[in-house]
Design a protein around this motif. Structure first.
Motif, PDB file in Angstrom:
ATOM      1  N   PRO A 161     -63.898  77.842  -8.247  1.00 22.66           N
ATOM      2  CA  PRO A 161     -62.826  78.599  -8.907  1.00 22.66           C
ATOM      3  C   PRO A 161     -63.176  80.078  -9.004  1.00 22.66           C
ATOM      4  O   PRO A 161     -64.305  80.490  -8.719  1.00 22.66           O
ATOM      5  N   PHE A 162     -62.199  80.898  -9.421  1.00 21.22           N
ATOM      6  CA  PHE A 162     -62.481  82.294  -9.734  1.00 21.22           C
ATOM      7  C   PHE A 162     -63.663  82.363 -10.690  1.00 21.22           C
ATOM      8  O   PHE A 162     -63.750  81.595 -11.654  1.00 21.22           O
ATOM      9  N   GLU A 163     -64.591  83.286 -10.445  1.00 22.29           N
ATOM     10  CA  GLU A 163     -65.672  83.500 -11.399  1.00 22.29           C
ATOM     11  C   GLU A 163     -65.112  84.189 -12.642  1.00 22.29           C
ATOM     12  O   GLU A 163     -64.167  84.974 -12.561  1.00 22.29           O
ATOM     13  N   ALA A 164     -65.733  83.913 -13.771  1.00 21.13           N
ATOM     14  CA  ALA A 164     -65.213  84.441 -15.036  1.00 21.13           C
ATOM     15  C   ALA A 164     -65.219  85.965 -15.077  1.00 21.13           C
ATOM     16  O   ALA A 164     -64.407  86.570 -15.778  1.00 21.13           O
ATOM     17  N   THR A 165     -66.125  86.593 -14.330  1.00 23.67           N
ATOM     18  CA  THR A 165     -66.231  88.052 -14.353  1.00 23.67           C
ATOM     19  C   THR A 165     -65.580  88.710 -13.144  1.00 23.67           C
ATOM     20  O   THR A 165     -65.762  89.897 -12.907  1.00 23.67           O
ATOM     21  N   THR A 166     -64.837  87.959 -12.342  1.00 29.24           N
ATOM     22  CA  THR A 166     -64.207  88.487 -11.133  1.00 29.24           C
ATOM     23  C   THR A 166     -62.707  88.632 -11.345  1.00 29.24           C
ATOM     24  O   THR A 166     -62.022  87.662 -11.653  1.00 29.24           O
ATOM     25  N   ILE A 167     -62.191  89.856 -11.142  1.00 35.25           N
ATOM     26  CA  ILE A 167     -60.793  90.132 -11.454  1.00 35.25           C
ATOM     27  C   ILE A 167     -59.858  89.660 -10.346  1.00 35.25           C
ATOM     28  O   ILE A 167     -58.707  89.321 -10.589  1.00 35.25           O
ATOM     29  N   GLY A 168     -60.323  89.629  -9.118  1.00 31.36           N
ATOM     30  CA  GLY A 168     -59.469  89.220  -8.013  1.00 31.36           C
ATOM     31  C   GLY A 168     -60.251  89.125  -6.720  1.00 31.36           C
ATOM     32  O   GLY A 168     -61.485  89.162  -6.717  1.00 31.36           O
ATOM     33  N   HIS A 169     -59.560  88.997  -5.611  1.00 31.29           N
ATOM     34  CA  HIS A 169     -60.174  89.100  -4.289  1.00 31.29           C
ATOM     35  C   HIS A 169     -59.088  89.316  -3.243  1.00 31.29           C
ATOM     36  O   HIS A 169     -57.908  89.042  -3.483  1.00 31.29           O
ATOM     37  N   GLY A 175     -59.334  87.143  10.703  1.00 29.51           N
ATOM     38  CA  GLY A 175     -59.582  85.749  10.378  1.00 29.51           C
ATOM     39  C   GLY A 175     -58.346  85.005   9.902  1.00 29.51           C
ATOM     40  O   GLY A 175     -57.253  85.558   9.790  1.00 29.51           O
ATOM     41  N   PRO A 176     -58.506  83.742   9.575  1.00 27.47           N
ATOM     42  CA  PRO A 176     -57.365  82.881   9.239  1.00 27.47           C
ATOM     43  C   PRO A 176     -56.685  83.228   7.921  1.00 27.47           C
ATOM     44  O   PRO A 176     -55.522  82.888   7.712  1.00 27.47           O
ATOM     45  N   GLU A 177     -57.399  83.886   7.000  1.00 24.52           N
ATOM     46  CA  GLU A 177     -56.836  84.180   5.690  1.00 24.52           C
ATOM     47  C   GLU A 177     -56.386  85.636   5.574  1.00 24.52           C
ATOM     48  O   GLU A 177     -56.266  86.195   4.476  1.00 24.52           O
ATOM     49  N   ILE A 178     -56.101  86.263   6.703  1.00 27.19           N
ATOM     50  CA  ILE A 178     -55.708  87.667   6.740  1.00 27.19           C
ATOM     51  C   ILE A 178     -54.588  87.964   5.744  1.00 27.19           C
ATOM     52  O   ILE A 178     -53.622  87.214   5.622  1.00 27.19           O
ATOM     53  N   GLY A 179     -54.761  89.061   4.988  1.00 24.63           N
ATOM     54  CA  GLY A 179     -53.693  89.547   4.133  1.00 24.63           C
ATOM     55  C   GLY A 179     -53.562  88.915   2.773  1.00 24.63           C
ATOM     56  O   GLY A 179     -52.686  89.308   1.994  1.00 24.63           O
ATOM     57  N   GLN A 180     -54.400  87.940   2.417  1.00 28.24           N
ATOM     58  CA  GLN A 180     -54.296  87.315   1.095  1.00 28.24           C
ATOM     59  C   GLN A 180     -54.829  88.269   0.026  1.00 28.24           C
ATOM     60  O   GLN A 180     -55.888  88.873   0.182  1.00 28.24           O
ATOM     61  N   LEU A 181     -54.110  88.427  -1.075  1.00 27.03           N
ATOM     62  CA  LEU A 181     -54.550  89.233  -2.220  1.00 27.03           C
ATOM     63  C   LEU A 181     -54.251  88.424  -3.479  1.00 27.03           C
ATOM     64  O   LEU A 181     -53.087  88.188  -3.817  1.00 27.03           O
ATOM     65  N   HIS A 182     -55.315  87.995  -4.159  1.00 30.48           N
ATOM     66  CA  HIS A 182     -55.161  87.115  -5.312  1.00 30.48           C
ATOM     67  C   HIS A 182     -55.779  87.759  -6.552  1.00 30.48           C
ATOM     68  O   HIS A 182     -56.897  88.262  -6.506  1.00 30.48           O
ATOM     69  N   MET A 183     -55.046  87.715  -7.643  1.00 26.11           N
ATOM     70  CA  MET A 183     -55.507  88.269  -8.915  1.00 26.11           C
ATOM     71  C   MET A 183     -55.778  87.125  -9.894  1.00 26.11           C
ATOM     72  O   MET A 183     -55.012  86.151  -9.955  1.00 26.11           O
ATOM     73  N   ASN A 184     -56.862  87.267 -10.657  1.00 37.09           N
ATOM     74  CA  ASN A 184     -57.293  86.233 -11.593  1.00 37.09           C
ATOM     75  C   ASN A 184     -56.483  86.332 -12.888  1.00 37.09           C
ATOM     76  O   ASN A 184     -56.706  87.225 -13.711  1.00 37.09           O
ATOM     77  N   GLU A 185     -55.536  85.419 -13.068  1.00 38.56           N
ATOM     78  CA  GLU A 185     -54.613  85.450 -14.192  1.00 38.56           C
ATOM     79  C   GLU A 185     -55.314  85.238 -15.532  1.00 38.56           C
ATOM     80  O   GLU A 185     -54.713  85.450 -16.599  1.00 38.56           O
ATOM     81  N   ALA A 186     -56.602  84.879 -15.510  1.00 46.50           N
ATOM     82  CA  ALA A 186     -57.337  84.713 -16.760  1.00 46.50           C
ATOM     83  C   ALA A 186     -57.601  86.053 -17.446  1.00 46.50           C
ATOM     84  O   ALA A 186     -57.975  86.078 -18.615  1.00 46.50           O
ATOM     85  N   PHE A 187     -57.388  87.163 -16.723  1.00 52.27           N
ATOM     86  CA  PHE A 187     -57.670  88.480 -17.296  1.00 52.27           C
ATOM     87  C   PHE A 187     -56.484  89.009 -18.100  1.00 52.27           C
ATOM     88  O   PHE A 187     -55.338  88.563 -17.944  1.00 52.27           O
TER      89      PHE A 187
END
Length: 471
Positions: A161-169, A175-187
């Motif tokens: 899962p998202f690390e607790a101290t990581t805001i997003g990635h 590569g296969p995951e080109i263009g993905q931008l994910h934000m950690n909603e826990a913040f």
């Protein structure tokens, strides 16, 4: 909450958000960006903030600083040519979902303003689209493994899962995951500064920009109180890939590959970060920056570890980087040159010597020369980010006329045959961006490089990348 603040301040922040949205609806004007930074809608780049000054931050990273994402603060060593960038200037983005902690209209404006920051200093233009299919950047918010954000593209979600101290990635354009931008909603994304500056940061990764050292830079690895205004270091990093909007800065050209395998770095890097497959490349760099498999030390199965290929400048996703029919592993271990097309026992190529000029099926002029030792060198005429550029092609020919040419960054691959008696050459081309076509050329005694007498014909580089990216 992850940030300490009084309930009064939190209530005030929420109230300001509502007031800002209300003013927007009444006046028709977009809400102000965080910290009072002036910026624009992505359709009006003239108003986008392009302030080149640095923020006045402390020299020390605060102990409370959070990681923007899981990529290492100092990028894991890899060759310059293993970097990635988009090849088209007109890019699109899709908002899959937004945070539950801010008004949707406000978030849509913040996202548009974040793209505008990069558009102001590069030739890139960003347009929001209403369907995910074909979008260059896909934005989403989630928690845990956030598998729901990978499902629409049938991608495998993270095992952790998202690390607790990581805001997003965010994924580089490769590569296969080109263009993905994910934000950690826990913040706590009621903090608009945190929301906006992280969005600008992660879009930078989507464009192919690594973490950089200045602690006041948006692309610094940690949240250090940055407002989202690009510093000169951020601008320089973007313009190395894309050049400047006003044409005063050209993008950095691909470097020449090593002259021989012996001259290339041969030792995989080491890392203290998680490295599931033990290839020397940390898991985050493999997944987000290189597009390789962090659970397979040899993603392309060519006999060379991903770490060695990355530092040497070979393509760890393609088993035969130079396209000459021999795997990188076999060539790198003494069976030829893994960096340049070469044919053992090329034979007598005297009937093929000379200069050739022609074009490919997209209309770009191609020219090359066959030397007595069987090596071939040439150029392909393109327009890249508004600049005229002759892309260097290198390769080899056999005595039977088989010819292979690749660009220095291995994006282009032109293969075919030369008829020594008639001086005609033809074949097929493919690119790392998913384009395919044909080409033809004829031997000439003059300096003319194109199909007919006259000017060189140039084609926009983006035409060679319907998927929009390069390695």
């Amino acid at each position: 909450m992850l940030f300490s603040r009084s309930s009064k301040l939190a209530a005030m922040s929420a109230l300001l958000s509502v007031v800002s949205l209300a003013l927007t609806l009444v006046s028709g004007c977009p809400p102000e960006t965080p910290s009072g930074d002036g910026s624009s809608n992505t359709n009006d780049n003239s108003n986008a903030n392009s302030d080149n000054s640095s923020n006045d931050n402390s020299d020390d990273v605060p102990s409370t600083a959070l990681r923007r994402d899981s990529l290492p603060g100092t990028p894991t060593p890899r060759a310059q040519n293993s970097s990635a960038r988009f090849t088209r200037t007109n890019l699109t983005y899709f908002i899959n979902n937004v945070s539950t902690k801010l008004d949707r209209a406000l978030q849509e404006q913040l996202i548009a303003d974040a793209f505008a920051r990069w558009s102001a200093v590069t030739p890139l233009n960003f347009t929001r689209v209403n369907t995910q299919a074909g979008a260059d950047v896909v934005i989403g918010f989630g928690t845990g493994r956030h598998c729901e954000l990978y499902a629409p593209r049938s991608l495998e979600c993270p095992t952790e899962p998202f690390e607790a101290t990581t805001i997003g990635h965010a994924n580089f354009p490769v590569g296969p995951e080109i263009g993905q931008l994910h934000m950690n909603e826990a913040f706590d994304f009621t903090d608009q500064r945190l929301y906006f500056s992280t969005m600008v940061h992660e879009i930078g990764h989507n464009l192919g920009i690594d973490h950089i050292p200045p602690m006041d830079a948006v692309m610094f690895a940690n949240d250090n109180g940055q407002s989202g205004t690009l510093t000169q270091a951020d601008i320089d990093a973007a313009q190395r890939l894309y050049g400047s909007r006003d044409g005063s800065v050209r993008p950095q050209a691909a470097t020449d590959p090593p002259a021989s395998d012996e001259a290339a770095p041969r030792t995989a890097p080491t890392t203290d970060l998680p490295d599931a497959d033990g290839d020397g490349m940390d898991d985050a760099t493999e997944r987000f920056a290189l597009g390789t498999d962090p659970n397979n030390d040899d993603s392309d199965g060519d006999g060379l570890g991903d770490g060695v290929e990355a530092v040497a400048g070979l393509d760890a996703r393609e088993g035969d980087t130079d396209g000459d029919g021999v795997s990188d592993g076999d060539e790198f271990d003494g069976g030829g040159n893994a960096f340049l097309p070469d044919f053992e026992a090329a034979g007598d190529v005297s009937a093929l010597l000379g200069s050739y000029a022609g074009s490919d099926s997209l209309g770009a002029s191609i020219a090359f020369e066959v030397a007595a030792d069987g090596t071939v060198s040439g150029t392909l005429a393109v327009e890249r980010f508004g600049f005229s550029e002759d892309i260097k092609l290198v390769g080899a020919v056999r005595d039977d006329g088989t010819v292979e040419l690749v660009s220095n960054d291995y994006f282009f691959d032109y293969s075919g045959t030369i008829d020594g008696s008639s001086g005609a050459a033809e074949g097929d081309f493919k690119t790392d961006g998913g384009s395919e076509g044909t080409w033809s050329a004829a031997r000439s005694t003059g300096t003319d490089r194109v199909r007919g007498p006259g000017a060189v014909q140039r084609v926009d580089f983006g035409s060679y990348a319907p998927r929009g990216a390069r390695r």
